[in-house]
Enzyme design. Structure first.
Site, PDB file in Angstrom:
ATOM      1  N   TYR A 134      38.350  35.245  40.149  1.00  0.00           N
ATOM      2  CA  TYR A 134      39.592  34.792  40.760  1.00  0.00           C
ATOM      3  C   TYR A 134      39.195  33.668  41.695  1.00  0.00           C
ATOM      4  O   TYR A 134      38.490  33.901  42.673  1.00  0.00           O
ATOM      5  CB  TYR A 134      40.240  35.923  41.572  1.00  0.00           C
ATOM      6  CG  TYR A 134      41.108  36.869  40.776  1.00  0.00           C
ATOM      7  CD1 TYR A 134      42.049  36.389  39.869  1.00  0.00           C
ATOM      8  CD2 TYR A 134      41.019  38.250  40.966  1.00  0.00           C
ATOM      9  CE1 TYR A 134      42.861  37.268  39.161  1.00  0.00           C
ATOM     10  CE2 TYR A 134      41.827  39.128  40.258  1.00  0.00           C
ATOM     11  CZ  TYR A 134      42.745  38.632  39.359  1.00  0.00           C
ATOM     12  OH  TYR A 134      43.547  39.498  38.673  1.00  0.00           O
ATOM     13  N   ASP A 162      46.186  33.994  34.736  1.00  0.00           N
ATOM     14  CA  ASP A 162      47.543  34.542  34.555  1.00  0.00           C
ATOM     15  C   ASP A 162      48.023  35.327  35.773  1.00  0.00           C
ATOM     16  O   ASP A 162      49.018  36.045  35.707  1.00  0.00           O
ATOM     17  CB  ASP A 162      47.586  35.439  33.302  1.00  0.00           C
ATOM     18  CG  ASP A 162      46.647  36.635  33.389  1.00  0.00           C
ATOM     19  OD1 ASP A 162      46.036  36.858  34.460  1.00  0.00           O
ATOM     20  OD2 ASP A 162      46.516  37.350  32.380  1.00  0.00           O
ATOM     21  N   HIS A 260      47.166  40.322  30.743  1.00  0.00           N
ATOM     22  CA  HIS A 260      46.703  41.136  31.868  1.00  0.00           C
ATOM     23  C   HIS A 260      47.120  42.606  31.680  1.00  0.00           C
ATOM     24  O   HIS A 260      47.469  43.302  32.620  1.00  0.00           O
ATOM     25  CB  HIS A 260      47.299  40.576  33.171  1.00  0.00           C
ATOM     26  CG  HIS A 260      46.417  40.628  34.379  1.00  0.00           C
ATOM     27  ND1 HIS A 260      45.783  39.516  34.885  1.00  0.00           N
ATOM     28  CD2 HIS A 260      46.072  41.653  35.197  1.00  0.00           C
ATOM     29  CE1 HIS A 260      45.105  39.862  35.979  1.00  0.00           C
ATOM     30  NE2 HIS A 260      45.262  41.157  36.184  1.00  0.00           N
TER      31      HIS A 260
END
Ligand code: FNR
Length: 371
Positions: A134, A162, A260
């Protein structure tokens, strides 16, 4: 129940549900809004049937392959999921140790509940770890993270794209709690994030990604990442054919088609359907980069269908969290051996002895759904 009573991944999930606290269960199983994408991820697999070939030799059957050049005994990997310690005190390390004998590659989440060093230290000498990234909004902080995981020997970066903002996960919102709280003592390793003062109304997910980059672009972010690291780069969270093409143009090493696990954009297409469209519309893209999918892969047949449609491998998220919650490291070994048996049986009954013999002509998309 004793481990030998667990004969499929659904059994393992049932045990996890019994042993997990309500809020841990809620965090693990939740998805966005009405959980339509979550359900459809699973239902998509039911629209693809095999066109098995017979009279082909299958006494020898080898399901091993490579992901980004790294060996794996099966075309599966662990999709990085946050906070394994919610389910078991040894957390992510259960997954590392459980994957070691079979050389299944673990993608470690940026939001792991153990340090990246502790997880790396638990790996066997020949074991491959990937890193789910991230990206912090501050490039300098993001760069420190990359240097850290490079030094620890992580072999690839899966940049998640996403989850630029938290989604609405209502199970999670209904069981509010903050990270670092007294009761669980669980802390997310990704420093500077997950602070206890974030809005509890956002649930766990909201708290985890408060400092992430919401303004990533193809023009800026991928060249930046390329310029700072030599590790292979995979984009995690591609949801349509157009972005798969842009990823190929950006010359990344791979794309993980994913919504996800239904946890981000509600009504995002099931990854298997995106893979199918990619295979029909852009068959040459599979020569330019590796393509993977994840989301509701629960059976060997699911794995084999995706590989037939061009996936180099498929990821599983929740099943590894559930397995380690229920039985620790042995639970992880157990689901891998179940999948191995299911994958090999499927391949043999399809007349296939090697992974590269799994081709699109061996599956057919039907317009009806089993009842
Ligand atoms: C996730 N996922 C995820 N993805 C990511 O890029 N970073 C993360 O930290 C997390 N954390 C996370 C936590 C939990 C509890 C779940 C269930 C999932 C998404 C994950 O990598 C993967 O895309 C999905 O889990 C795949 O779907 P299945 O296999 O869980 O159905």
């Amino acid at each position: 129940p004793p481990l030998n009573r667990i004969i499929n991944l659904a059994d393992m999930e049932d045990v996890a549900k019994q042993v997990l606290s309500y809020r841990a269960w809620a965090y693990y199983c939740s998805a966005s809004d009405d959980e339509i994408s979550l359900q459809e991820n699973a239902r998509a697999f039911q629209r693809f049937f095999f066109r098995a070939r017979v009279m082909r030799p299958v006494s020898k059957c080898d399901p091993s392959t490579k992901i980004l050049g790294f060996e794996t005994s099966l075309p599966i990997f662990v999709s990085g999921s946050a906070l394994a310690k919610l389910g078991h005190p040894l957390g992510e390390v259960n997954i590392t140790k459980g994957c070691a004998p079979s050389k299944i590659i673990q993608m470690v989440s940026s939001n792991a509940s153990l340090s990246y060093a502790e997880i790396a230290a638990a790996r066997s000498p020949s074991q491959t770890l990937f890193f789910q990234f991230y990206k912090h909004k501050n490039d300098a902080i993001a760069l420190n993270r990359i240097r850290e995981i490079e030094q620890l020997g992580y072999k690839a970066i899966f940049l998640t794209v996403d989850a630029v903002v938290p989604s609405n996960r209502e199970r999670d919102v209904r069981s509010p709690w903050v990270l670092d709280d007294q009761e669980t003592g669980i802390k997310v390793y990704n420093d500077g994030e997950g602070t206890a003062d974030t809005d509890p109304g956002l649930g766990v997910a909201g708290a985890l990604i408060v400092n992430d980059d919401r303004d990533m672009t193809w023009e800026k972010t991928i060249p930046w990442l390329r310029s700072v690291t030599k590790l292979p780069i995979v984009i995690k969270g591609i949801q349509c054919v157009e972005d798969a093409i842009l990823a190929a143009e950006a010359k990344v090493d791979g794309i993980l088609l994913s919504n996800h696990g239904g946890r981000q954009l509600e009504y995002s297409l099931p990854p298997l359907e995106v893979l199918y469209r990619l295979q029909i519309q852009q068959p040459h893209i599979f020569d330019k980069l590796e393509v993977y999918i994840d989301g509701s892969v629960r059976r060997g047949t699911d794995v084999v269908k995706a590989v037939c449609l061009g996936a180099k491998a498929v990821g599983l998220g929740r099943p590894f969290l559930y397995a380690q919650s229920a039985y620790g490291e042995v639970g992880v070994r157990k689901i891998i051996s179940i999948l191995e048996r299911e994958i090999i049986t499927t391949m043999r009954l399809m007349g296939v002895a090697k992974i590269d013999e799994l081709t699109p002509d061996l599956v057919e998309r039907v317009d009806w759904q089993p009842v």
